[in-house]
Design a protein around this motif. Structure first.
Motif, PDB file in Angstrom:
ATOM      1  N   ALA A 193       7.143  17.281 -18.216  1.00 37.12           N
ATOM      2  CA  ALA A 193       8.140  18.286 -18.581  1.00 37.12           C
ATOM      3  C   ALA A 193       7.610  19.217 -19.666  1.00 37.12           C
ATOM      4  CB  ALA A 193       9.416  17.597 -19.054  1.00 37.12           C
ATOM      5  N   LEU A 194       7.037  18.649 -20.723  1.00 32.39           N
ATOM      6  CA  LEU A 194       6.579  19.459 -21.850  1.00 32.39           C
ATOM      7  C   LEU A 194       5.417  20.368 -21.471  1.00 32.39           C
ATOM      8  CD1 LEU A 194       6.886  16.671 -24.533  1.00 32.39           C
ATOM      9  CD2 LEU A 194       8.033  18.907 -24.658  1.00 32.39           C
ATOM     10  N   ASP A 195       4.504  19.865 -20.657  1.00 34.53           N
ATOM     11  CA  ASP A 195       3.384  20.714 -20.228  1.00 34.53           C
ATOM     12  C   ASP A 195       3.878  21.923 -19.455  1.00 34.53           C
ATOM     13  OD1 ASP A 195       1.690  18.904 -21.427  1.00 34.53           O
ATOM     14  OD2 ASP A 195       1.002  17.989 -19.552  1.00 34.53           O
ATOM     15  N   VAL A 200      12.414  16.647 -16.894  1.00 34.52           N
ATOM     16  CA  VAL A 200      13.101  17.347 -17.984  1.00 34.52           C
ATOM     17  C   VAL A 200      14.349  16.567 -18.396  1.00 34.52           C
ATOM     18  CG1 VAL A 200      14.229  19.472 -18.692  1.00 34.52           C
ATOM     19  CG2 VAL A 200      12.208  19.588 -17.239  1.00 34.52           C
ATOM     20  N   THR A 201      15.059  16.014 -17.421  1.00 30.65           N
ATOM     21  CA  THR A 201      16.243  15.213 -17.729  1.00 30.65           C
ATOM     22  C   THR A 201      15.877  14.055 -18.654  1.00 30.65           C
ATOM     23  OG1 THR A 201      17.264  15.759 -15.604  1.00 30.65           O
ATOM     24  CG2 THR A 201      18.099  13.809 -16.738  1.00 30.65           C
ATOM     25  N   LEU A 202      14.794  13.363 -18.322  1.00 35.83           N
ATOM     26  CA  LEU A 202      14.351  12.248 -19.160  1.00 35.83           C
ATOM     27  C   LEU A 202      13.944  12.737 -20.543  1.00 35.83           C
ATOM     28  CD1 LEU A 202      13.728   9.213 -19.331  1.00 35.83           C
ATOM     29  CD2 LEU A 202      11.449   9.716 -18.436  1.00 35.83           C
ATOM     30  N   LYS A 228       5.366   0.375 -19.608  1.00 33.88           N
ATOM     31  CA  LYS A 228       6.470   1.330 -19.683  1.00 33.88           C
ATOM     32  C   LYS A 228       6.138   2.536 -20.554  1.00 33.88           C
ATOM     33  CE  LYS A 228      10.573   0.231 -20.841  1.00 33.88           C
ATOM     34  NZ  LYS A 228      11.743  -0.427 -21.460  1.00 33.88           N
ATOM     35  N   ASP A 229       5.486   2.287 -21.679  1.00 28.63           N
ATOM     36  CA  ASP A 229       5.189   3.382 -22.597  1.00 28.63           C
ATOM     37  C   ASP A 229       4.333   4.463 -21.929  1.00 28.63           C
ATOM     38  OD1 ASP A 229       6.641   2.356 -24.641  1.00 28.63           O
ATOM     39  OD2 ASP A 229       4.943   1.698 -25.861  1.00 28.63           O
ATOM     40  N   GLU A 230       3.353   4.035 -21.159  1.00 24.47           N
ATOM     41  CA  GLU A 230       2.510   5.027 -20.495  1.00 24.47           C
ATOM     42  C   GLU A 230       3.302   5.793 -19.443  1.00 24.47           C
ATOM     43  OE1 GLU A 230      -1.728   5.645 -18.129  1.00 24.47           O
ATOM     44  OE2 GLU A 230      -1.146   3.642 -18.797  1.00 24.47           O
ATOM     45  N   LEU A 231       4.184   5.116 -18.728  1.00 27.89           N
ATOM     46  CA  LEU A 231       5.032   5.806 -17.755  1.00 27.89           C
ATOM     47  C   LEU A 231       5.904   6.846 -18.443  1.00 27.89           C
ATOM     48  CD1 LEU A 231       6.077   2.771 -15.529  1.00 27.89           C
ATOM     49  CD2 LEU A 231       4.762   4.764 -14.763  1.00 27.89           C
ATOM     50  N   LEU A 232       6.471   6.478 -19.587  1.00 28.98           N
ATOM     51  CA  LEU A 232       7.296   7.430 -20.329  1.00 28.98           C
ATOM     52  C   LEU A 232       6.464   8.608 -20.814  1.00 28.98           C
ATOM     53  CD1 LEU A 232      10.024   8.182 -21.604  1.00 28.98           C
ATOM     54  CD2 LEU A 232       9.329   6.863 -23.626  1.00 28.98           C
ATOM     55  N   ARG A 233       5.281   8.327 -21.339  1.00 28.37           N
ATOM     56  CA  ARG A 233       4.426   9.407 -21.831  1.00 28.37           C
ATOM     57  C   ARG A 233       4.055  10.374 -20.711  1.00 28.37           C
ATOM     58  NH1 ARG A 233      -0.650  10.520 -21.460  1.00 28.37           N
ATOM     59  NH2 ARG A 233      -1.238   8.463 -20.636  1.00 28.37           N
ATOM     60  N   LEU A 234       3.666   9.839 -19.569  1.00 28.07           N
ATOM     61  CA  LEU A 234       3.314  10.693 -18.429  1.00 28.07           C
ATOM     62  C   LEU A 234       4.507  11.540 -17.998  1.00 28.07           C
ATOM     63  CD1 LEU A 234       1.273   8.097 -16.328  1.00 28.07           C
ATOM     64  CD2 LEU A 234       0.341  10.122 -17.475  1.00 28.07           C
ATOM     65  N   PRO A 250       0.840  -1.199   0.000  1.00 24.91           N
ATOM     66  CA  PRO A 250       0.000   0.000   0.000  1.00 24.91           C
ATOM     67  C   PRO A 250       0.874   1.248   0.000  1.00 24.91           C
ATOM     68  CG  PRO A 250       0.073  -0.979   2.184  1.00 24.91           C
ATOM     69  CD  PRO A 250       0.767  -1.943   1.261  1.00 24.91           C
ATOM     70  N   GLY A 251       0.312   2.371  -0.460  1.00 23.87           N
ATOM     71  CA  GLY A 251       1.043   3.630  -0.390  1.00 23.87           C
ATOM     72  C   GLY A 251       1.438   4.169  -1.742  1.00 23.87           C
ATOM     73  N   TYR A 252       1.416   3.360  -2.793  1.00 21.94           N
ATOM     74  CA  TYR A 252       1.750   3.854  -4.122  1.00 21.94           C
ATOM     75  C   TYR A 252       0.490   4.279  -4.850  1.00 21.94           C
ATOM     76  CZ  TYR A 252       6.600   2.254  -4.015  1.00 21.94           C
ATOM     77  OH  TYR A 252       7.922   2.096  -3.713  1.00 21.94           O
ATOM     78  N   ASP A 253       0.507   5.522  -5.343  1.00 16.48           N
ATOM     79  CA  ASP A 253      -0.494   5.940  -6.302  1.00 16.48           C
ATOM     80  C   ASP A 253       0.236   6.163  -7.625  1.00 16.48           C
ATOM     81  OD1 ASP A 253       0.889   8.300  -5.979  1.00 16.48           O
ATOM     82  OD2 ASP A 253      -0.725   9.329  -4.907  1.00 16.48           O
ATOM     83  N   LYS A 254      -0.478   6.613  -8.646  1.00 19.41           N
ATOM     84  CA  LYS A 254       0.150   6.749  -9.959  1.00 19.41           C
ATOM     85  C   LYS A 254       1.309   7.748  -9.920  1.00 19.41           C
ATOM     86  CE  LYS A 254      -2.302   6.693 -13.763  1.00 19.41           C
ATOM     87  NZ  LYS A 254      -3.176   7.075 -14.910  1.00 19.41           N
ATOM     88  N   ASP A 255       1.132   8.849  -9.183  1.00 16.85           N
ATOM     89  CA  ASP A 255       2.175   9.867  -9.168  1.00 16.85           C
ATOM     90  C   ASP A 255       3.445   9.376  -8.466  1.00 16.85           C
ATOM     91  OD1 ASP A 255       2.866  12.738  -9.766  1.00 16.85           O
ATOM     92  OD2 ASP A 255       3.228  12.707  -7.606  1.00 16.85           O
ATOM     93  N   SER A 256       3.304   8.749  -7.310  1.00 15.24           N
ATOM     94  CA  SER A 256       4.504   8.274  -6.599  1.00 15.24           C
ATOM     95  C   SER A 256       5.172   7.147  -7.373  1.00 15.24           C
ATOM     96  CB  SER A 256       4.138   7.823  -5.184  1.00 15.24           C
ATOM     97  OG  SER A 256       3.163   6.796  -5.207  1.00 15.24           O
ATOM     98  N   LEU A 257       4.390   6.321  -8.041  1.00 18.29           N
ATOM     99  CA  LEU A 257       4.965   5.284  -8.886  1.00 18.29           C
ATOM    100  C   LEU A 257       5.753   5.916 -10.035  1.00 18.29           C
ATOM    101  CD1 LEU A 257       3.095   2.104 -10.055  1.00 18.29           C
ATOM    102  CD2 LEU A 257       4.423   3.423 -11.681  1.00 18.29           C
ATOM    103  N   LEU A 258       5.184   6.970 -10.617  1.00 19.28           N
ATOM    104  CA  LEU A 258       5.852   7.657 -11.729  1.00 19.28           C
ATOM    105  C   LEU A 258       7.169   8.275 -11.287  1.00 19.28           C
ATOM    106  CD1 LEU A 258       5.735   8.695 -14.666  1.00 19.28           C
ATOM    107  CD2 LEU A 258       4.487  10.690 -13.797  1.00 19.28           C
ATOM    108  N   GLN A 259       7.194   8.887 -10.101  1.00 16.29           N
ATOM    109  CA  GLN A 259       8.418   9.508  -9.598  1.00 16.29           C
ATOM    110  C   GLN A 259       9.559   8.501  -9.550  1.00 16.29           C
ATOM    111  OE1 GLN A 259       8.946  12.708  -8.643  1.00 16.29           O
ATOM    112  NE2 GLN A 259       6.866  13.537  -8.632  1.00 16.29           N
TER     113      GLN A 259
END
Length: 218
Positions: free
Chosen positions: A71-73, A111-113, A60-66, A14-23
């Motif tokens: 950065a782009l947004d 941005v680095t990515l 993976k593709d969705e993680l990369l897109r997010l 428990p404890g992971y949401d989409k944002d923390s997973l993305l980080q």
């Protein structure tokens, strides 16, 4: 016999949401490279099962897109802010540079990515297309500032914009969030170098035209 802990690991801690997973995923992508990171590696780093990851994203593709969109947004939001600035084009350009430095500092891993994307997948090619659109916006601002007489006309605007944002983007190579410099201080430094230069004026350069005229009188 399967223990309760093993069952919990398989379901996902428990404890992971989409944002923390993305980080965390972005951190791994930056360390190992996107192509060099498998879902198995992400599962191990997160300490959750792959199925728990798939609960949040398709892969993976969705993680990369997010990640690259984060950065782009931010960069396009900075461009919108700059477009709303009244005055001359060079003022809007400086505003955009300052705001872009802030985006880079606030969203450094993303941005680095983005800057490491090479176009190997549809997601990467889409990100590169958005980057080119942003670059065109910067080049258009430079061209407007040239037309208004505020930027030297003997350098191609596209080259000027690339060099200008090449300096901004170089921050990802050495800037560290725990450093003593704030985003505002970094932006000040970048703008001083970009719009004024590194050479220190000499006292003789500060003479007024009238003073120079007086010095030529017989």
């Amino acid at each position: 016999m399967t223990t309760a802990d093993e069952r919990q690991t398989r379901r996902g801690r428990p404890g992971y949401d989409k944002d923390s997973l993305l980080q965390i995923a972005v951190k791994v992508f930056n360390e190992r490279g996107y192509d060099g990171t498998s879902m198995d590696e992400l599962s191990k780093r997160l300490g959750i099962s792959k199925s728990a990851i798939y609960h949040h994203v398709s892969g993976k593709d969705e993680l990369l897109r997010l990640a690259v969109d984060r950065a782009l947004d931010g960069l396009f939001a900075a461009a919108d802010e700059a477009a709303a600035v009244e005055g001359r084009a060079v003022d809007r350009l400086e505003h955009l540079v300052r705001a872009s430095v802030t985006v880079l500092v606030d969203r450094l891993p993303f941005v680095t990515l983005l800057l490491r994307v090479r176009g190997n997948t549809p997601v990467e090619r889409r990100a590169l297309a958005r980057r080119r659109e942003f670059d065109r916006m910067v080049a258009d601002l430079v061209a407007q500032a040239v037309a208004e007489g505020d930027i030297r006309p003997d350098v191609d605007p596209a080259i000027t914009s690339r060099l200008l944002f090449g300096m901004v983007n170089s921050l990802v190579e050495w800037y560290r969030p725990q450093g003593r410099r704030s985003a505002a201080e970094l932006a000040d430094t970048v703008c001083k170098i970009a719009f004024t230069g590194v050479r220190r004026p000499h006292p003789a350069d500060a003479q007024t035209p009238a003073a120079n005229a007086d010095n030529t009188q017989p």
